[in-house]
Design a protein around this motif. Structure first.
Motif, PDB file in Angstrom:
ATOM      1  N   ARG A 191       3.939  -5.101  -6.756  1.00 42.07           N
ATOM      2  CA  ARG A 191       4.481  -3.978  -7.235  1.00 42.07           C
ATOM      3  C   ARG A 191       3.541  -2.973  -7.163  1.00 42.07           C
ATOM      4  O   ARG A 191       3.841  -1.804  -6.976  1.00 42.07           O
ATOM      5  N   GLU A 192       2.447  -3.055  -7.736  1.00 40.10           N
ATOM      6  CA  GLU A 192       1.395  -2.150  -7.873  1.00 40.10           C
ATOM      7  C   GLU A 192       0.892  -1.978  -6.601  1.00 40.10           C
ATOM      8  O   GLU A 192       0.496  -0.666  -6.567  1.00 40.10           O
ATOM      9  N   ALA A 193       0.652  -2.746  -5.819  1.00 39.70           N
ATOM     10  CA  ALA A 193       0.232  -2.448  -4.410  1.00 39.70           C
ATOM     11  C   ALA A 193       1.245  -1.256  -3.322  1.00 39.70           C
ATOM     12  O   ALA A 193       0.663  -0.448  -2.955  1.00 39.70           O
ATOM     13  N   LEU A 194       2.528  -1.913  -3.878  1.00 32.77           N
ATOM     14  CA  LEU A 194       3.481  -0.967  -3.175  1.00 32.77           C
ATOM     15  C   LEU A 194       3.197   0.485  -3.625  1.00 32.77           C
ATOM     16  O   LEU A 194       3.579   1.605  -2.784  1.00 32.77           O
ATOM     17  N   ALA A 195       3.216   0.432  -5.022  1.00 30.46           N
ATOM     18  CA  ALA A 195       3.476   1.897  -5.717  1.00 30.46           C
ATOM     19  C   ALA A 195       2.070   2.740  -5.357  1.00 30.46           C
ATOM     20  O   ALA A 195       2.154   3.875  -5.187  1.00 30.46           O
ATOM     21  N   GLY A 196       0.997   1.767  -5.203  1.00 28.09           N
ATOM     22  CA  GLY A 196      -0.306   2.599  -5.020  1.00 28.09           C
ATOM     23  C   GLY A 196      -0.674   2.994  -3.535  1.00 28.09           C
ATOM     24  O   GLY A 196      -1.085   3.989  -3.115  1.00 28.09           O
TER      25      GLY A 196
ATOM     26  N   GLU B  92       0.742 -19.035 -13.700  1.00 27.39           N
ATOM     27  CA  GLU B  92       0.535 -17.931 -14.114  1.00 27.39           C
ATOM     28  C   GLU B  92       0.715 -17.229 -12.590  1.00 27.39           C
ATOM     29  O   GLU B  92       0.923 -16.001 -12.678  1.00 27.39           O
ATOM     30  N   LEU B  93       0.593 -17.942 -11.608  1.00 26.13           N
ATOM     31  CA  LEU B  93       0.442 -17.202 -10.345  1.00 26.13           C
ATOM     32  C   LEU B  93       1.725 -16.456  -9.868  1.00 26.13           C
ATOM     33  O   LEU B  93       1.465 -15.319  -9.194  1.00 26.13           O
ATOM     34  N   PRO B  94       2.850 -17.117 -10.108  1.00 28.04           N
ATOM     35  CA  PRO B  94       4.158 -16.324  -9.505  1.00 28.04           C
ATOM     36  C   PRO B  94       4.286 -14.882 -10.209  1.00 28.04           C
ATOM     37  O   PRO B  94       4.606 -13.930  -9.476  1.00 28.04           O
ATOM     38  N   GLU B  95       3.936 -14.703 -11.458  1.00 27.16           N
ATOM     39  CA  GLU B  95       3.970 -13.545 -12.086  1.00 27.16           C
ATOM     40  C   GLU B  95       3.023 -12.607 -11.487  1.00 27.16           C
ATOM     41  O   GLU B  95       3.318 -11.327 -11.408  1.00 27.16           O
TER      42      GLU B  95
ATOM     43  N   GLY C   1       0.790 -10.746   6.630  1.00 31.35           N
ATOM     44  CA  GLY C   1       2.053 -11.023   6.406  1.00 31.35           C
ATOM     45  C   GLY C   1       2.214 -12.461   5.484  1.00 31.35           C
ATOM     46  O   GLY C   1       3.152 -13.140   5.385  1.00 31.35           O
ATOM     47  N   LEU C   2       1.096 -12.519   4.577  1.00 29.60           N
ATOM     48  CA  LEU C   2       1.172 -13.828   3.592  1.00 29.60           C
ATOM     49  C   LEU C   2       2.391 -13.665   2.843  1.00 29.60           C
ATOM     50  O   LEU C   2       2.717 -12.782   2.136  1.00 29.60           O
ATOM     51  N   SER C   3       3.317 -15.013   2.587  1.00 26.52           N
ATOM     52  CA  SER C   3       4.334 -14.785   1.661  1.00 26.52           C
ATOM     53  C   SER C   3       3.863 -15.700   0.001  1.00 26.52           C
ATOM     54  O   SER C   3       2.667 -16.136   0.077  1.00 26.52           O
ATOM     55  N   ASP C   4       4.560 -15.195  -0.733  1.00 25.14           N
ATOM     56  CA  ASP C   4       4.175 -15.785  -2.110  1.00 25.14           C
ATOM     57  C   ASP C   4       4.060 -17.409  -1.955  1.00 25.14           C
ATOM     58  O   ASP C   4       3.107 -18.039  -2.445  1.00 25.14           O
ATOM     59  N   GLU C   5       4.955 -18.000  -1.117  1.00 21.45           N
ATOM     60  CA  GLU C   5       5.097 -19.618  -1.079  1.00 21.45           C
ATOM     61  C   GLU C   5       3.764 -19.963  -0.529  1.00 21.45           C
ATOM     62  O   GLU C   5       3.115 -20.918  -0.859  1.00 21.45           O
ATOM     63  N   GLU C   6       3.225 -19.271   0.578  1.00 21.05           N
ATOM     64  CA  GLU C   6       1.766 -19.477   1.473  1.00 21.05           C
ATOM     65  C   GLU C   6       0.986 -19.564   0.244  1.00 21.05           C
ATOM     66  O   GLU C   6      -0.081 -20.435   0.444  1.00 21.05           O
TER      67      GLU C   6
END
Length: 467
Positions: free
Chosen positions: A185-190, A175-178, A135-140
């Motif tokens: 998105r790619e993980a969810l789609a795949g 570059e990390l947030p993008e 459950g890691l968040s982007d902020e973490e």
């Protein structure tokens, strides 16, 4: 041993498994979609069951249709192949007959990269430093990446999948947030799950995997390593066994690590434990992931160790204890496999589509055909896998194996004619009939060039170069 086995895959994978079934006198049952009614795996099988329409979601990936085929055919066991259903725990759990693969619990555990990495650490297997709790968040992840100077570059990975999908290398903090957004998105789609983890980027490094076998009685052995460093977009192109970078001592250490992890996971069957070897210190190997299935590149291990890994899967699934002793397993000779892909080198190696107007097999190689065998006159579409075939050869030592695979690739010919205008020759392009396979000796930056076939209306030689 089983009297009959249903193979829930198609193309080269099914052909490979059926070959072993026929050799052992086991009735081979194929499945097919409407698009594959006349495919080689259907013709080779003793019996074939139609699954449904051409789309994989309505045939090979439809669990209910596959299980119905198992029941109607009277098969005693189900081999999932090493595509479609091979790493789905729900298939293993609901299989009404013997399942030729690892237990559902092991599949689930190892499919989760976070859980697998934690299990590896518990088993004493070295892992890559990173942040990997559920459950890691982007902020973490952002906070971890920026916590120490020099922590970058890092790799962001999908926790629920592999094959390079949902993976990004990040070299600058801004570059990390993008990258996180794109990876999710790619993980969810795949994979239907956008969970991520992040690790330090180990580079330059070799990608080396250990083949192992585990029975249901606690026996586990390893069959050495395969070098898989030559990749494009995280997809393997050339594999060899043994690795030129692995000593006998390192092989033993890596093998022991793979065996320990297989035991910790409760694994049964054939599997592969993948590692990263830092170029400046191969002995400091780090766990990457476990593939809970047979790998496409398994023939190089078979050639060097003199074993049929599909037969081993069958015997283990039938309940036999391992008949192999680790002390008696040693590599004999050298084997190399090169994958032949339909790609356009002048357009970033995008998949090549069009009509196959010429196809020629090289003589004398161990030939494996791709998802759809290259047949003259057939049109390759974007929905098809870009891999056409593999070429696996063996020799008494590495240099001879390199020369052999190079000779075979020189004689390989695939011409795909696009409906668009033919593209011109590139400046300085060599004679289309000339091909080469050269290997550099720098372990930090392994470099090989493999002639992967003649692709294009102008019969120009396309090559792949990884540096």
């Amino acid at each position: 041993m089983f009297a009959s086995v249903l193979v829930a895959d198609r193309g080269e994978i099914a052909v490979r498994i059926i070959a072993t079934l026929r050799r052992l006198g086991i009735r081979a049952i194929a499945v097919y979609s409407d698009a594959d009614a006349g495919a080689p795996h259907v013709r080779l099988a003793d019996e074939a069951v139609r699954l449904g329409p051409a789309p994989a979601e309505r045939s090979y990936l439809d669990l209910e249709r596959v299980l119905a085929a198992v029941r109607s055919s009277g098969a005693e066991a189900l081999h999932p192949g090493y595509g479609f259903l091979s790493e789905r725990a729900d298939v293993a759990r609901s299989c009404p007959v013997a399942w030729i693969g690892p237990p559902a619990a092991a599949i689930e555990l190892l499919a989760d990269k976070v859980a697998a990495k934690r299990l590896a650490a518990q088993a004493g297997v070295p892992t890559v430093p990173g942040i990997d709790r559920p459950g890691l968040s982007d902020e973490e992840i952002l906070a971890w990446a920026g916590a120490e100077p020099g922590r970058l570059p890092i790799v962001v990975k999908a926790a629920a999948g592999g094959g390079g999908r949902g993976m990004r290398v990040v070299r600058a903090l801004d570059e990390l947030p993008e990258a996180l957004g794109a990876a999710r998105r790619e993980a969810l789609a795949g994979f239907g799950d956008d969970a991520l983890l992040a690790e330090r980027c180990v580079e330059p490094a070799r990608h080396v995997e250990i083949q192992f076998l585990a029975d249901a009685h606690g026996g586990v052995v390893h069959l050495g390593e395969r070098e898989c460093s030559l990749q494009r977009r995280h997809q393997k192109l050339v594999e060899e066994c043994p690795s030129p970078a692995v000593s006998d001592v390192l092989r033993a250490r890596m093998g022991e690590a793979a065996v320990a992890l297989a035991r910790a996971a409760g694994y049964v069957g054939a599997g592969t434990c993948e590692f990263l070897l830092p170029a400046d210190d191969p002995g400091a190997f780090r766990f990457l992931e476990v593939n809970a299935r047979l790998q496409v590149e398994h023939p190089v291990t078979e050639l060097v160790y003199g074993l049929d890994l599909v037969e081993a899967q069958l015997r283990i699934a039938a309940g036999e204890p391992l008949w192999l002793e680790q002390a008696g397993l040693a590599a004999q000779g050298h084997a190399i496999e090169a994958r032949v892909c339909a790609e356009d080198a002048e357009r970033g190696f995008l998949p090549r589509t069009g009509r196959i107007v010429a196809y020629r097999e090289p003589p004398g190689a161990d030939v494996g055909l791709g998802e759809q065998p290259p047949q003259e006159g057939r049109v390759r579409r974007r929905t098809e896998d870009r891999q056409l075939a593999e070429r696996a050869v063996e020799a008494v030592e590495r240099l001879r194996a390199l020369r052999r695979v190079g000779d075979h690739l020189c004689q390989q010919r695939v011409v795909v004619r696009r409906d668009l205008a033919a593209r011109p020759h590139a400046a300085g392009d060599p004679d289309p009939g000339a091909a080469r396979f050269a290997v550099g000796d720098d372990p930090a930056r392994p470099r090989q060039e493999a002639a992967l076939g003649v692709l294009g209306a102008d019969a120009r030689l396309d090559r792949v170069a990884l540096r």
